[in-house]
Design a protein around this motif. Structure first.
Motif, PDB file in Angstrom:
ATOM      1  N   GLN A   1       1.128  -1.535  -0.070  1.00 49.14           N
ATOM      2  CA  GLN A   1      -0.083   0.111  -0.004  1.00 49.14           C
ATOM      3  C   GLN A   1       0.830   1.468   0.474  1.00 49.14           C
ATOM      4  O   GLN A   1       1.040   2.056  -0.767  1.00 49.14           O
TER       5      GLN A   1
ATOM      6  N   ALA B   1       3.150   9.466   3.522  1.00 51.36           N
ATOM      7  CA  ALA B   1       2.464   7.120   2.858  1.00 51.36           C
ATOM      8  C   ALA B   1       2.421   6.303   3.942  1.00 51.36           C
ATOM      9  O   ALA B   1       1.589   6.036   3.957  1.00 51.36           O
TER      10      ALA B   1
ATOM     11  N   THR C   1       2.594  10.518  -3.610  1.00 50.49           N
ATOM     12  CA  THR C   1       2.898  11.085  -2.576  1.00 50.49           C
ATOM     13  C   THR C   1       4.326  10.886  -2.525  1.00 50.49           C
ATOM     14  O   THR C   1       4.947   9.732  -2.242  1.00 50.49           O
TER      15      THR C   1
ATOM     16  N   SER D   1       1.924   1.050  -3.831  1.00 54.23           N
ATOM     17  CA  SER D   1       1.922   2.093  -4.660  1.00 54.23           C
ATOM     18  C   SER D   1       0.728   3.480  -4.239  1.00 54.23           C
ATOM     19  O   SER D   1       1.001   4.860  -5.393  1.00 54.23           O
ATOM     20  N   THR D   2       0.859   4.192  -2.831  1.00 45.51           N
ATOM     21  CA  THR D   2       1.038   5.403  -2.129  1.00 45.51           C
ATOM     22  C   THR D   2       2.321   6.328  -2.897  1.00 45.51           C
ATOM     23  O   THR D   2       1.702   7.753  -3.665  1.00 45.51           O
TER      24      THR D   2
ATOM     25  N   VAL E   1      -0.071   7.823   6.333  1.00 39.80           N
ATOM     26  CA  VAL E   1      -1.796   7.776   5.790  1.00 39.80           C
ATOM     27  C   VAL E   1      -1.756   6.139   5.796  1.00 39.80           C
ATOM     28  O   VAL E   1      -2.297   5.980   6.527  1.00 39.80           O
ATOM     29  N   VAL E   2      -0.751   5.450   5.470  1.00 39.31           N
ATOM     30  CA  VAL E   2      -0.920   3.591   5.831  1.00 39.31           C
ATOM     31  C   VAL E   2      -1.398   3.494   6.965  1.00 39.31           C
ATOM     32  O   VAL E   2      -2.195   2.306   7.553  1.00 39.31           O
TER      33      VAL E   2
END
Length: 299
Positions: free
Chosen positions: A270, A284, A279, A273-274, A287-288
Motif C-alpha cells: 500500500q 504515505a 505522495t 502504490s501510494t 496515511v497507511v
C-alpha cells in the motif's frame, strides 16, 4: 455571528482527538530505515498520541546499531525491535523455538540494559530459502527445508551477504551449511531470483516479508524445524519511561496480534502504490499506518 459559531464548533472538534486523560508526558519514538520499521514506529506514535502523550517521532533514524545506541543512551525512549536481532546483539544462539527466544531477549535486556520488551507480534520478518516453482518440481516437488537437505551437495545457493551466517546456523538443525552446497554465490538480494531463473543457482536466500516471492513464481521452502530464528517485532521501552508512564504497555500491546507477516506485506504494498501516486514516502507511511489502525478500531 460566524466568529461565535467557530468558537462553539472548535472545542467540540478538539475533544474527539484527545482522550479524557488530558496531556501526559513526552515520549521519543524511533524506528529503523525500512518501510516496515517506519510503519510500526508510526503506529506506536499514533496510539500514544491518542492516549494523550506528546510524541517526538524520530522515524528512519538509522540501522540497528544506531537505534540500539540511541535507546541505551536515552536519546530515544522506545522503538520496534526484532527478537532475533536482540539475540544477535547479545551473541546468543537461537533456541529454535520462537517463544523461548522471546523470553531470552526479554530477560537479558531487562537485566543488562533496563529495557523492557512488550508483546511480540506474530509477524516474522526473517530469512527463508526460496526457489522457483519449476525448480521445486524438478527437485521432486519439494516444499520443506528437510526435503531440500539431502540434495544440497548438488545445488548452487545464491545469498545476499546478510543471509550467509543464518544458513550456516542451519547446520545443527538440518545438517548443512553454506559449505555443503556445490557452490555459494554472494549476490545482491534481487539477483538471487535472477540466478535461480537463469539456472546459475537452484535456491536463494529470501526475506519472509518479501511480497514479490509469489508474484515471481517462487515459493518459500517451509522451515519445518524452526532452523531460522524468528524475527518477531515488539516495542522495546526504557524502564525509566515505563516507571513514569505505567499505561504504555496497555496502549501498545493490543496492536501486536494484528501484525502478521501477510499484513506487513500488504501494508508495504500500500505504501509503495501510494508513493507511485506521487505522495512522499514519509507521508504515505503516515496515511497507511493511520488507515490500518482505524480499520482495526484501535484509533
Amino acid at each position: 455571528s460566524l466568529g461565535l459559531l467557530l468558537t462553539l464548533i472548535l472545542p467540540a472538534c478538539g475533544t474527539t482527538t484527545t482522550t479524557t486523560s488530558g496531556p501526559k508526558g513526552t515520549v521519543v519514538v524511533g524506528s529503523k530505515l525500512d518501510t516496515e520499521g517506519q510503519l510500526l514506529g508510526e503506529m506506536y506514535t499514533l496510539l500514544l498520541q491518542k492516549a494523550g502523550y506528546t510524541v517526538t517521532p524520530k522515524l528512519a533514524l538509522g540501522n540497528s546499531n544506531i537505534l540500539d545506541t540511541a535507546i541505551k543512551s536515552g536519546a530515544i525512549d522506545l522503538y520496534p525491535e526484532f527478537t532475533a536481532t536482540g539475540l544477535n546483539e547479545m551473541n546468543i544462539a537461537s533456541a529454535h523455538d520462537p517463544q523461548k527466544d522471546y523470553q531470552t531477549v526479554k530477560t537479558q535486556y531487562e537485566q543488562q540494559f533496563h529495557i523492557t520488551w512488550l508483546d511480540p507480534a506474530p509477524l516474522n520478518d526473517g530469512y527463508a530459502i526460496c526457489t522457483s516453482k519449476a525448480e521445486a518440481q524438478r527437485l521432486g516437488n519439494i516444499t520443506t527445508i528437510s526435503q531440500l537437505a539431502p540434495l544440497v551437495s548438488q545445488l548452487a545457493l545464491a545469498s545476499p551477504p546478510d543471509g550467509i551466517s543464518f544458513i550456516d546456523n542451519l547446520k545443527s538443525v538440518y545438517g548443512f551449511d553454506t559449505k555443503s552446497f556445490k557452490s555459494l554465490d554472494k549476490v545482491l538480494y534481487a539477483i538471487g531470483f535472477t540466478a535461480v531463473n537463469s539456472d546459475q543457482a537452484q535456491v536463494n536466500v529470501c526475506y519472509t516479508t518479501d511480497g514479490t516471492v509469489p508474484t515471481q513464481n517462487f515459493i518459500f521452502l517451509q522451515d519445518d524445524k524452526n532452523g531460522f530464528p524468528q524475527f518477531n517485532p515488539a516495542p522495546i521501552v526504557r524502564d525509566a519511561i515505563l516507571s513514569k508512564y505505567k499505561d504504555i504497555p496497555g496502549i501498545l500491546n493490543p496492536l501486536a496480534p494484528y501484525l502478521t507477516t501477510q499484513v506487513s506485506i500488504n501494508l508495504q504494498d500500500q505504501v509503495a502504490s501510494t508513493v507511485k501516486g506521487g505522495t512522499s514516502s514519509s507521508e504515505a507511511i503516515k496515511v497507511v499506518a493511520k488507515q490500518f489502525l482505524q480499520s482495526k478500531g484501535l484509533l
